[in-house]
Each structure stands twice: as structure tokens, then as C-alpha cells.
Write a protein that holds these residues in place. Structure first.
Motif, PDB file in Angstrom:
ATOM      1  N   LEU A   8       0.806  -1.473   0.492  1.00 57.52           N
ATOM      2  CA  LEU A   8       0.237   0.049   0.073  1.00 57.52           C
ATOM      3  C   LEU A   8       0.942   0.958  -0.312  1.00 57.52           C
ATOM      4  O   LEU A   8       0.331   1.975  -0.720  1.00 57.52           O
ATOM      5  CB  LEU A   8      -0.607  -0.148   0.877  1.00 57.52           C
ATOM      6  CG  LEU A   8      -2.286  -0.788   0.878  1.00 57.52           C
ATOM      7  CD1 LEU A   8      -2.625  -1.209   2.885  1.00 57.52           C
ATOM      8  CD2 LEU A   8      -3.433  -0.528   0.108  1.00 57.52           C
ATOM      9  N   HIS A   9       1.907   1.244   0.650  1.00 59.05           N
ATOM     10  CA  HIS A   9       2.715   2.094   0.641  1.00 59.05           C
ATOM     11  C   HIS A   9       3.738   2.707  -0.467  1.00 59.05           C
ATOM     12  O   HIS A   9       3.450   3.768  -0.891  1.00 59.05           O
ATOM     13  CB  HIS A   9       3.871   2.636   1.815  1.00 59.05           C
ATOM     14  CG  HIS A   9       2.757   2.220   3.026  1.00 59.05           C
ATOM     15  ND1 HIS A   9       3.499   3.480   3.296  1.00 59.05           N
ATOM     16  CD2 HIS A   9       2.097   1.515   4.001  1.00 59.05           C
ATOM     17  CE1 HIS A   9       2.712   3.229   4.931  1.00 59.05           C
ATOM     18  NE2 HIS A   9       2.308   1.956   4.887  1.00 59.05           N
ATOM     19  N   GLU A  10       4.274   1.248  -0.821  1.00 57.69           N
ATOM     20  CA  GLU A  10       4.142   1.127  -2.576  1.00 57.69           C
ATOM     21  C   GLU A  10       3.652   1.988  -3.449  1.00 57.69           C
ATOM     22  O   GLU A  10       3.671   2.729  -3.817  1.00 57.69           O
ATOM     23  CB  GLU A  10       5.100  -0.101  -2.604  1.00 57.69           C
ATOM     24  CG  GLU A  10       6.121   0.103  -3.755  1.00 57.69           C
ATOM     25  CD  GLU A  10       5.919  -1.611  -4.194  1.00 57.69           C
ATOM     26  OE1 GLU A  10       6.567  -1.643  -5.565  1.00 57.69           O
ATOM     27  OE2 GLU A  10       6.313  -2.155  -3.513  1.00 57.69           O
ATOM     28  N   LEU A  11       1.897   1.627  -3.587  1.00 58.15           N
ATOM     29  CA  LEU A  11       1.402   2.427  -4.274  1.00 58.15           C
ATOM     30  C   LEU A  11       1.266   4.092  -3.999  1.00 58.15           C
ATOM     31  O   LEU A  11       1.035   4.399  -5.181  1.00 58.15           O
ATOM     32  CB  LEU A  11       0.315   1.364  -4.010  1.00 58.15           C
ATOM     33  CG  LEU A  11      -0.915   1.851  -4.656  1.00 58.15           C
ATOM     34  CD1 LEU A  11      -0.815   2.128  -6.054  1.00 58.15           C
ATOM     35  CD2 LEU A  11      -2.296   1.495  -4.792  1.00 58.15           C
ATOM     36  N   PHE A  12       0.716   4.501  -3.033  1.00 56.31           N
ATOM     37  CA  PHE A  12       1.433   5.800  -2.325  1.00 56.31           C
ATOM     38  C   PHE A  12       2.276   6.403  -2.493  1.00 56.31           C
ATOM     39  O   PHE A  12       2.038   7.630  -3.045  1.00 56.31           O
ATOM     40  CB  PHE A  12       0.628   5.905  -0.679  1.00 56.31           C
ATOM     41  CG  PHE A  12       0.465   7.141  -0.416  1.00 56.31           C
ATOM     42  CD1 PHE A  12      -0.269   7.627  -1.068  1.00 56.31           C
ATOM     43  CD2 PHE A  12       1.408   7.214   0.125  1.00 56.31           C
ATOM     44  CE1 PHE A  12      -0.454   9.974  -0.782  1.00 56.31           C
ATOM     45  CE2 PHE A  12       1.437   9.168   0.950  1.00 56.31           C
ATOM     46  CZ  PHE A  12       0.346   9.795   0.779  1.00 56.31           C
ATOM     47  N   SER A  13       3.365   5.850  -2.608  1.00 59.07           N
ATOM     48  CA  SER A  13       5.044   7.042  -2.826  1.00 59.07           C
ATOM     49  C   SER A  13       4.887   8.200  -4.302  1.00 59.07           C
ATOM     50  O   SER A  13       5.075   8.663  -3.746  1.00 59.07           O
ATOM     51  CB  SER A  13       6.267   5.949  -3.089  1.00 59.07           C
ATOM     52  OG  SER A  13       5.086   5.322  -4.568  1.00 59.07           O
ATOM     53  N   PRO A  14       4.087   7.756  -4.934  1.00 59.44           N
ATOM     54  CA  PRO A  14       4.036   8.492  -6.518  1.00 59.44           C
ATOM     55  C   PRO A  14       2.791  10.405  -5.931  1.00 59.44           C
ATOM     56  O   PRO A  14       3.626  11.419  -5.765  1.00 59.44           O
ATOM     57  CB  PRO A  14       3.177   8.304  -7.733  1.00 59.44           C
ATOM     58  CG  PRO A  14       3.172   6.508  -7.333  1.00 59.44           C
ATOM     59  CD  PRO A  14       3.214   6.287  -5.953  1.00 59.44           C
ATOM     60  N   PHE A  15       2.109   9.713  -4.967  1.00 60.20           N
ATOM     61  CA  PHE A  15       1.699  10.519  -4.059  1.00 60.20           C
ATOM     62  C   PHE A  15       2.598  11.386  -3.041  1.00 60.20           C
ATOM     63  O   PHE A  15       2.086  12.699  -2.649  1.00 60.20           O
ATOM     64  CB  PHE A  15       0.251  10.551  -3.692  1.00 60.20           C
ATOM     65  CG  PHE A  15      -0.865   9.988  -4.528  1.00 60.20           C
ATOM     66  CD1 PHE A  15      -1.261  10.857  -5.362  1.00 60.20           C
ATOM     67  CD2 PHE A  15      -0.635   9.005  -4.722  1.00 60.20           C
ATOM     68  CE1 PHE A  15      -2.374  10.626  -5.880  1.00 60.20           C
ATOM     69  CE2 PHE A  15      -1.990   7.910  -5.809  1.00 60.20           C
ATOM     70  CZ  PHE A  15      -2.764   8.995  -6.506  1.00 60.20           C
ATOM     71  N   GLN A  16       3.090  10.593  -2.202  1.00 57.74           N
ATOM     72  CA  GLN A  16       4.383  11.489  -1.014  1.00 57.74           C
ATOM     73  C   GLN A  16       4.838  13.140  -1.340  1.00 57.74           C
ATOM     74  O   GLN A  16       5.326  12.932  -2.283  1.00 57.74           O
ATOM     75  CB  GLN A  16       5.176  10.348  -1.062  1.00 57.74           C
ATOM     76  CG  GLN A  16       4.077   9.399  -0.070  1.00 57.74           C
ATOM     77  CD  GLN A  16       5.181   8.708   0.595  1.00 57.74           C
ATOM     78  OE1 GLN A  16       6.766   8.603   0.156  1.00 57.74           O
ATOM     79  NE2 GLN A  16       5.416   6.941   0.406  1.00 57.74           N
ATOM     80  N   GLY A  17       4.584  13.769  -0.612  1.00 57.25           N
ATOM     81  CA  GLY A  17       4.659  15.549  -0.808  1.00 57.25           C
ATOM     82  C   GLY A  17       3.547  16.083  -1.140  1.00 57.25           C
ATOM     83  O   GLY A  17       4.704  16.851  -0.876  1.00 57.25           O
ATOM     84  N   ILE A  18       2.543  15.655  -2.349  1.00 60.15           N
ATOM     85  CA  ILE A  18       1.814  16.255  -2.428  1.00 60.15           C
ATOM     86  C   ILE A  18       0.407  16.207  -1.867  1.00 60.15           C
ATOM     87  O   ILE A  18      -0.305  16.708  -2.005  1.00 60.15           O
ATOM     88  CB  ILE A  18       2.026  16.095  -4.138  1.00 60.15           C
ATOM     89  CG1 ILE A  18       1.303  15.051  -4.195  1.00 60.15           C
ATOM     90  CG2 ILE A  18       2.978  16.404  -4.694  1.00 60.15           C
ATOM     91  CD1 ILE A  18       1.229  14.378  -5.959  1.00 60.15           C
ATOM     92  N   ALA A  19       0.718  15.050  -1.209  1.00 64.76           N
ATOM     93  CA  ALA A  19      -0.922  14.565  -0.791  1.00 64.76           C
ATOM     94  C   ALA A  19      -1.287  13.960   0.725  1.00 64.76           C
ATOM     95  O   ALA A  19      -0.415  12.931   1.210  1.00 64.76           O
ATOM     96  CB  ALA A  19      -1.873  13.605  -1.551  1.00 64.76           C
TER      97      ALA A  19
END
Length: 77
Positions: A53-64
Motif C-alpha cells: 500500500l505504501h509502495e502504491l502511495f509513493s507517487p503521492f508522497q509530498g503532495i497529498a
């Protein structure tokens, strides 16, 4: 089967094809919807590995922001 609700807050577009991203890291994406008025995106995914789940979220880190919660399918118990 372990289902998780994966909610992303913030006014951001999905940075990649969510089905392709999920499949590439071994997660089954069951549903992906957006509520434009609330600036939120919701995903229901099937995975036994919480770290994915954290890997799927990685593109959003820092912006959401993101919330992950285990859920149960009420239509197919």
C-alpha cells in the motif's frame, strides 16, 4: 482476501494509470473513484502485504495525504 480502503486527500490527479501501477507491484485494484467536490480519491485494493500500500502511495508522497483502512466486502461475504 484482505481488502483495504485507500483514500488520498488533496487536489491532485492520479500520477499514473492506477490499474497498471497496482498490477506492477502485485496489488489487485478493485475500485478507483474520485469525489471532485471533496478533492479526494478512493481506491479499494486486495493485498496481503500492507507494505505494498505504501509502495502504491509513493507517487503521492509530498503532495497529498493518505489513509489506509481494512474493509469488508458486504456484497460478497
Amino acid at each position: 482476501m484482505t481488502l483495504y480502503l485507500f483514500q488520498i486527500g488533496g487536489n491532485h490527479a492520479i500520477p499514473c494509470n492506477s490499474y497498471a501501477c497496482a498490477r506492477a507491484i502485485g496489488i489487485e485494484l478493485i475500485s478507483a473513484v474520485q469525489c471532485q467536490m471533496a478533492h479526494a480519491q478512493y481506491f479499494v485494493v486486495d493485498t496481503e502485504d500492507y507494505s505494498k500500500l505504501h509502495e502504491l502511495f509513493s507517487p503521492f508522497q509530498g503532495i497529498a495525504t493518505a489513509d489506509f483502512a481494512p474493509v469488508r466486502d458486504l456484497l460478497n461475504p
